[in-house]
Design a protein around this motif. Structure first.
Motif: not given
Length: 422
Positions: A321-324, A326, A147, A389-391
């Motif tokens: 990674v800062r978001g939640q 996928r 992370r 959101n790293n999505d």
């Protein structure tokens, strides 16, 4: 080239790249002659089962052994046992496999041969914590490294020095047998000491280097870990260690080979290829900004090549990674690329991991088109917020633009292709 042909063309390039780094096929030309004594096969990584399959198909003589690979990456073998374990976070199955491999190489003689099959993913799959460190503590450190945005070389430096089997220690356990290590490289620069943290390759780094990396990324560790990394008696074998003098290490598959195969496929289709680099590192979204700038230079000035052309690159980017959300690094790269291009006409792209798994998801990567952002907006998706959101996975899944291959059983890291047409 018509826009409708762009996606099939990019997928064709990716298929050509994968075919060029099929470990089971490449391995045959690098096998050593059978020894006077026993042949024991060991190994770890996402390509390990495919490599073991290739050994059985081409080996002349008796053999036995065990390799460990990621869950769902196995292959049918008769003589070499294939064990599946956790990746990217190690689990008990990987620890047990490491212990069994050490037992397999006990008591060998100088007439025996250990054939070691190593590929990316082996660091997590062949996990045996150093004395005084619990498996859970090592898993926590590994998870924090994943992370942190640390490049793979730094992550593997830490893994080597917290291990009882990595950094050449497995080679010492095989002594006095000769060890021949065949490597499928997933690391920029193709240093075999970095691939799978080099269990059979001498280590040029130090434990203090590993400690400095942990401190650089502010990863909390116990006093036991600090004491271990400050202990001069825990040094890994160095390149001039006489016990390793008869050993040999051969890199059989690389990102460069994958890119050259894709370039050849592009030429055959009448598209000029430009291999940018096989070893690009850095934050995925920063790498995307650079690729977008190159695409614009091609369209506006015909430099460094004139359209139609395809820009190819490899290596391993990272994601802090800062978001939640996928999404692996390739989805992150493509989403950032879409935002940087902002609907630029004439640019299509593919980014995928050659192992078939982008991060921890079920896709290899995704594809991008000039209308990606418009189609996302039509579905009510805020691309910029999703990047924050790293999505990336969720956006490309909603658009039907994921690339899903399943496990490829090879691994030379990221593959990126930008098709630029007038």
């Amino acid at each position: 080239m018509h826009a409708a042909d762009s996606r099939p063309f990019l997928l064709h390039l990716f298929d050509a790249a994968l075919g060029a780094v099929d470990a089971g096929t490449l391995l045959a030309q690098h096998l050593p002659p059978p020894p006077r004594g026993r042949t024991v096969v060991i190994g770890a990584g996402k390509a390990a089962a495919r490599m073991a399959e290739g050994v059985e198909r081409h080996w002349q003589g008796a053999l036995s052994g065990l390799v460990v690979t990621r869950y769902a990456h196995g292959a049918p073998t008769r003589l070499i046992e294939v064990v599946e374990a956790g990746h990217p976070v190690p689990d008990a199955a990987g620890v047990e496999a490491a212990e069994r491999i050490l037992r397999l190489v006990e008591g060998l003689t100088e007439d025996d041969l250990v054939l070691c099959l190593m590929s990316g993913g082996g660091s997590a799959l062949l996990s045996l914590p150093a004395p005084g460190i619990t498996a859970q503590e090592k898993r926590d450190i590994n998870r924090a490294l994943l992370r942190s945005g640390a490049p793979i070389g730094e992550m593997n430096c830490v893994r080597r020095h917290l291990s009882s089997i990595k950094g050449g220690r497995l080679a010492l356990a095989c002594y006095p047998a000769r060890v021949v290590t065949l490597v499928v490289s997933d690391v920029p620069g193709d240093d075999p000491a970095v691939v799978a943290s080099g269990p059979t390759v001498p280590d040029g780094s130090t434990a203090l280097d590993a400690l400095a990396i942990l401190e650089r990324y502010a990863i909390p560790v116990s006093d036991a870990v600090r004491d271990l990394l400050r202990d001069p008696g825990r040094a890994a074998p160095k390149p001039d260690d006489p016990r390793l003098a008869r050993n040999e290490t051969i890199v059989i598959a690389t990102a460069q080979g994958a890119l050259e195969a894709a370039a050849q496929a592009a030429r055959a289709a009448g598209i000029t290829p430009l291999i940018l680099s096989n070893s690009i590192e850095g934050e995925a979204r920063d790498v995307a900004s650079v690729h977008a700038a190159i695409a614009r230079q091609v369209l506006e000035h015909g430099q460094p090549c004139a359209a139609p052309c395809v820009i190819l690159s490899g290596g391993e980017t990272s994601v802090t990674v800062r978001g939640q959300g996928r999404g692996g690094r390739n989805a992150e790269f493509l989403l950032a690329l879409a935002l940087a291009l902002n609907g630029q006409a004439g640019v299509h792209a593919l980014a995928s991991d050659t192992d078939g798994i982008d991060g921890t998801e079920d896709n290899a990567g995704a594809v991008l088109a000039p209308d990606t952002l418009a189609r996302a907006a039509a579905q009510g998706l805020d691309a910029r917020a999703m990047l924050g959101n790293n999505d990336g996975y969720s956006l490309f899944a909603a658009l039907g633009d994921l690339v899903v291959t399943g496990p490829t059983r090879t691994n030379v890291n990221d593959f990126r292709a930008l098709l630029i047409t007038p």
